[in-house]
Motif scaffolding. Structure first.
Motif, PDB file in Angstrom:
ATOM      1  N   CYS A  64       0.830  -1.205   0.000  1.00  0.00           N
ATOM      2  CA  CYS A  64       0.000   0.000   0.000  1.00  0.00           C
ATOM      3  C   CYS A  64       0.871   1.265   0.000  1.00  0.00           C
ATOM      4  O   CYS A  64       0.647   2.186  -0.800  1.00  0.00           O
ATOM      5  CB  CYS A  64      -0.898  -0.041   1.239  1.00  0.00           C
ATOM      6  N   ASP A  84       9.884  -0.460   8.739  1.00  0.00           N
ATOM      7  CA  ASP A  84      10.822  -1.092   9.678  1.00  0.00           C
ATOM      8  C   ASP A  84      11.510  -2.319   9.101  1.00  0.00           C
ATOM      9  O   ASP A  84      12.526  -2.756   9.624  1.00  0.00           O
ATOM     10  CB  ASP A  84      10.103  -1.461  10.980  1.00  0.00           C
ATOM     11  N   GLU A  85      10.968  -2.893   8.028  1.00  0.00           N
ATOM     12  CA  GLU A  85      11.630  -4.074   7.471  1.00  0.00           C
ATOM     13  C   GLU A  85      12.858  -3.623   6.664  1.00  0.00           C
ATOM     14  O   GLU A  85      12.883  -2.519   6.137  1.00  0.00           O
ATOM     15  CB  GLU A  85      10.652  -4.849   6.585  1.00  0.00           C
ATOM     16  N   ARG A 117       3.493  -9.847  -0.499  1.00  0.00           N
ATOM     17  CA  ARG A 117       3.422 -10.892   0.528  1.00  0.00           C
ATOM     18  C   ARG A 117       2.771 -12.200   0.034  1.00  0.00           C
ATOM     19  O   ARG A 117       3.127 -13.273   0.524  1.00  0.00           O
ATOM     20  CB  ARG A 117       2.660 -10.392   1.762  1.00  0.00           C
ATOM     21  N   LYS A 132       3.234 -19.269  -0.715  1.00  0.00           N
ATOM     22  CA  LYS A 132       3.002 -20.068  -1.934  1.00  0.00           C
ATOM     23  C   LYS A 132       4.358 -20.319  -2.619  1.00  0.00           C
ATOM     24  O   LYS A 132       5.176 -21.068  -2.098  1.00  0.00           O
ATOM     25  CB  LYS A 132       2.027 -19.308  -2.853  1.00  0.00           C
ATOM     26  N   ARG A 178       4.466 -13.907   8.056  1.00  0.00           N
ATOM     27  CA  ARG A 178       4.038 -12.553   7.660  1.00  0.00           C
ATOM     28  C   ARG A 178       5.091 -11.864   6.792  1.00  0.00           C
ATOM     29  O   ARG A 178       4.768 -11.107   5.898  1.00  0.00           O
ATOM     30  CB  ARG A 178       3.776 -11.720   8.936  1.00  0.00           C
ATOM     31  N   ASP A 205      -4.220  -2.698   4.836  1.00  0.00           N
ATOM     32  CA  ASP A 205      -4.692  -3.631   5.875  1.00  0.00           C
ATOM     33  C   ASP A 205      -5.046  -2.959   7.197  1.00  0.00           C
ATOM     34  O   ASP A 205      -5.863  -3.471   7.959  1.00  0.00           O
ATOM     35  CB  ASP A 205      -3.587  -4.645   6.206  1.00  0.00           C
TER      36      ASP A 205
HETATM   37  C1  LIG Z   1       1.526 -15.028   3.799  1.00  0.00           C
HETATM   38  C2  LIG Z   1       0.504 -14.082   3.197  1.00  0.00           C
HETATM   39  C3  LIG Z   1      -0.208 -14.475   2.071  1.00  0.00           C
HETATM   40  C4  LIG Z   1      -1.146 -13.612   1.510  1.00  0.00           C
HETATM   41  N1  LIG Z   1      -1.831 -14.020   0.395  1.00  0.00           N
HETATM   42  C5  LIG Z   1      -2.716 -13.177  -0.193  1.00  0.00           C
HETATM   43  C6  LIG Z   1      -3.410 -13.552  -1.385  1.00  0.00           C
HETATM   44  O1  LIG Z   1      -3.250 -14.656  -1.896  1.00  0.00           O
HETATM   45  N2  LIG Z   1      -4.263 -12.646  -1.951  1.00  0.00           N
HETATM   46  C7  LIG Z   1      -4.459 -11.404  -1.415  1.00  0.00           C
HETATM   47  O2  LIG Z   1      -5.242 -10.610  -1.956  1.00  0.00           O
HETATM   48  N3  LIG Z   1      -3.831 -11.032  -0.259  1.00  0.00           N
HETATM   49  C8  LIG Z   1      -2.964 -11.882   0.353  1.00  0.00           C
HETATM   50  N4  LIG Z   1      -2.315 -11.493   1.498  1.00  0.00           N
HETATM   51  C9  LIG Z   1      -2.633 -10.182   2.098  1.00  0.00           C
HETATM   52  C10 LIG Z   1      -1.842  -9.065   1.452  1.00  0.00           C
HETATM   53  O3  LIG Z   1      -0.504  -9.432   1.269  1.00  0.00           O
HETATM   54  C11 LIG Z   1      -1.956  -7.832   2.343  1.00  0.00           C
HETATM   55  O4  LIG Z   1      -3.323  -7.488   2.354  1.00  0.00           O
HETATM   56  C12 LIG Z   1      -1.127  -6.657   1.848  1.00  0.00           C
HETATM   57  O5  LIG Z   1       0.233  -7.003   1.773  1.00  0.00           O
HETATM   58  C13 LIG Z   1      -1.312  -5.468   2.796  1.00  0.00           C
HETATM   59  O6  LIG Z   1      -0.437  -4.440   2.429  1.00  0.00           O
HETATM   60  P1  LIG Z   1      -0.204  -3.191   3.390  1.00  0.00           P
HETATM   61  O7  LIG Z   1       0.825  -2.364   2.683  1.00  0.00           O
HETATM   62  O8  LIG Z   1      -1.492  -2.595   3.779  1.00  0.00           O
HETATM   63  O9  LIG Z   1       0.421  -3.778   4.738  1.00  0.00           O
HETATM   64  P2  LIG Z   1       1.772  -4.599   5.019  1.00  0.00           P
HETATM   65  O10 LIG Z   1       2.130  -5.414   3.820  1.00  0.00           O
HETATM   66  O11 LIG Z   1       1.539  -5.278   6.303  1.00  0.00           O
HETATM   67  O12 LIG Z   1       2.864  -3.460   5.184  1.00  0.00           O
HETATM   68  C14 LIG Z   1       2.937  -2.611   6.300  1.00  0.00           C
HETATM   69  C15 LIG Z   1       4.376  -2.349   6.658  1.00  0.00           C
HETATM   70  O13 LIG Z   1       4.436  -1.319   7.647  1.00  0.00           O
HETATM   71  C16 LIG Z   1       5.425  -1.636   8.607  1.00  0.00           C
HETATM   72  N5  LIG Z   1       5.187  -0.871   9.852  1.00  0.00           N
HETATM   73  C17 LIG Z   1       4.133  -0.985  10.709  1.00  0.00           C
HETATM   74  N6  LIG Z   1       4.249  -0.114  11.736  1.00  0.00           N
HETATM   75  C18 LIG Z   1       5.401   0.584  11.516  1.00  0.00           C
HETATM   76  C19 LIG Z   1       6.068   1.625  12.231  1.00  0.00           C
HETATM   77  N7  LIG Z   1       5.584   2.128  13.365  1.00  0.00           N
HETATM   78  N8  LIG Z   1       7.249   2.083  11.738  1.00  0.00           N
HETATM   79  C20 LIG Z   1       7.765   1.577  10.578  1.00  0.00           C
HETATM   80  N9  LIG Z   1       7.161   0.611   9.860  1.00  0.00           N
HETATM   81  C21 LIG Z   1       6.005   0.107  10.320  1.00  0.00           C
HETATM   82  C22 LIG Z   1       5.228  -3.147   8.738  1.00  0.00           C
HETATM   83  O14 LIG Z   1       6.307  -3.790   9.356  1.00  0.00           O
HETATM   84  C23 LIG Z   1       5.073  -3.548   7.279  1.00  0.00           C
HETATM   85  O15 LIG Z   1       6.325  -3.762   6.663  1.00  0.00           O
HETATM   86  C24 LIG Z   1      -1.371 -12.331   2.082  1.00  0.00           C
HETATM   87  C25 LIG Z   1      -0.660 -11.948   3.236  1.00  0.00           C
HETATM   88  C26 LIG Z   1       0.270 -12.813   3.786  1.00  0.00           C
HETATM   89  C27 LIG Z   1       1.038 -12.396   5.019  1.00  0.00           C
END
Ligand SMILES: Cc1cc2nc3c(=O)[nH]c(=O)nc-3n(C[C@H](O)[C@H](O)[C@H](O)COP(=O)(O)OP(=O)(O)OC[C@H]3O[C@@H](n4cnc5c(N)ncnc54)[C@H](O)[C@@H]3O)c2cc1C
Length: 388
Positions: A14, A36-37, A44, A49, A131, A278
């Motif tokens: 995102c 932070d990563e 992800r 998979k 995760r 998310d």
């Molecule tokens: C194993 C797995 C399989 C998946 N399979 C599917 C699938 O088949 N189909 C599908 O649609 N979705 C799937 N998903 C879900 C999808 O990957 C997530 O919905 C999506 O990655 C969310 O993205 P995001 O950027 O919102 O959050 P995230 O990917 O969680 O990224 C957020 C980032 O912010 C960082 N962060 C948080 N707080 C702080 C802070 N205070 N300071 C610095 N950094 C911080 C976190 O560490 C993380 O790196 C899967 C998820 C996982 C874990």
């Protein structure tokens, strides 16, 4: 203040999409992405998979090439943790003491694996989560030929991992606390279908099975269930869901509602702070309530949308949610949300592994789960988008 950069916290799918969209929509000001990563933003879904099966390289997980940050003039701060936000002073405080001012702030902090806080044995060596890249690398390193794995949780991630590990002939047991696998997300017919699929591939599934303890001397040796049953195992994967990362928002006094609460334009209760992906619980016009989605569709679409909103767009975010899951050679694709359905209709042939379940509330179509029927999935997305 207006000249201060836009800051995005969370360098996931995102956060990445938001940076790209800001530049594509002509924003030329400062842009800071903090995560932070140690990795640049990556996908992800392959973690449970293709990446776990060793069929995909680390490089291919990355969403963008190595020159992305330079090309888009993004000040990327990786391996950095944001400790707090000062909404009145419009600053974020990083671990180590640095503080950075912002004009607008996007929270894209995602979710983290849920932990069961009082479970005995959770800190034993051999207990894993799924995760991050680091999580998967730890699992891959620990796997030896004929490792026995107990997966706690028969949801999408648990079942995907079961399918990936069966391809290496590991001994896999799934422990599900509810009556059936995938109970929160699909109808009984589909739960039965996936239960049979996994059983036929050699996965032992226990339903109505509550984990009481993980036991061993220093490292995992067995799990104990509430009914007294003990199952010997070398590894435990905790796959009991995810929870939104909301602490920063909470501490900043923003409204929380199973996630960082936003309106339909991704804006939180502070007019300079937005949330997407998310971690966000957004008001959906389509469902007339706040919803929080954990999907790539939402991470990308809402990331784009929040970027537009930070540049002044008042457009409403109102997607048809969609999701997929790969298990063995089966691709399940879901369009819509089935919550509140009162009947289902089936199209196609389950025995041929190609069918779709349509969920209705009265006459209104809510959701379509398509098994190996990509066309039915695409048509369902269009059909749902056209409903008023
Ligand atoms: C194993 C797995 C399989 C998946 N399979 C599917 C699938 O088949 N189909 C599908 O649609 N979705 C799937 N998903 C879900 C999808 O990957 C997530 O919905 C999506 O990655 C969310 O993205 P995001 O950027 O919102 O959050 P995230 O990917 O969680 O990224 C957020 C980032 O912010 C960082 N962060 C948080 N707080 C702080 C802070 N205070 N300071 C610095 N950094 C911080 C976190 O560490 C993380 O790196 C899967 C998820 C996982 C874990």
């Amino acid at each position: 203040m207006a000249n201060d950069p836009i800051i995005i916290i969370g360098a996931g799918q995102c956060g990445q999409k938001a940076t790209e969209t800001l530049r594509q929509q002509g924003y030329e000001g400062g842009l800071v992405l903090i995560g932070d990563e140690p990795h640049a933003p990556y996908q992800r879904p392959p973690l449970s998979k293709a990446f776990l099966k060793g069929e995909m390289s680390l490089e291919r997980l990355m969403l963008k090439g190595p020159d992305y940050f330079d090309q888009f003039n993004i000040d990327a701060r990786l391996s950095r943790w944001v400790e707090s936000i000062d909404p009145a002073g419009r600053r974020v405080l990083l671990h180590g003491g640095e503080s950075v001012a912002y004009s607008k702030l996007l929270l894209a902090t995602g979710t983290r694996s849920r932990k069961i806080p009082v479970l005995p044995g959770l800190d034993l060596e051999g207990v894993h989560y799924m995760r991050t890249i680091a999580d998967v690398q730890a699992i891959m390193q620990a796997l030896k030929p004929e490792t026995r794995i107990a997966i706690i949780g028969g949801g999408y991630i648990g079942l995907e991992v079961a399918s990936a590990l069966r391809s290496f002939k590991h001994d896999v047991t799934v422990i599900e606390g509810m009556e059936r696998v995938l109970q929160r997300v699909v109808c009984p017919q589909l739960s039965d279908y996936f239960h049979r699929l996994h059983s036929s591939r050699g996965v032992a599934i226990h339903v109505n099975a509550v984990l009481e303890a993980i036991e061993g001397a220093g490292r995992v040796e067995r799990i104990r269930l509430r009914d007294g049953q003990e199952i010997d195992t070398d590894m435990v994967l905790m796959a009991v869901g995810a929870e939104p990362v909301c602490e920063l928002a909470e501490q900043a006094g923003l409204t929380i509602e199973n996630g960082v609460s936003t309106d339909e334009t991704c804006r939180t209760s502070d007019p300079n702070i937005y949330a997407a992906g998310d971690c966000s619980s957004f008001f959906s016009k389509r469902y007339q309530r706040h919803i929080r989605l954990e999907s790539v569709q939402n991470a990308i679409d809402q990331g784009k949308h929040a970027a537009g909103a930070m540049l002044g767009s008042a457009e409403v975010y109102d997607p048809v949610p969609w999701f997929w899951s790969d298990q063995y050679e089966i691709k399940l694709q879901i369009a819509g949300l089935s919550q509140g359905y009162d009947r289902t209709e089936v199209e196609g042939d389950e025995t041929e592994d190609a069918f779709a379940v349509r969920y209705f509330a009265g006459d209104r179509l809510l959701c379509v789960d398509a098994v190996n029927m990509p066309r039915a999935h695409m048509m369902a997305r269009r059909e749902l988008a056209n409903l008023d």
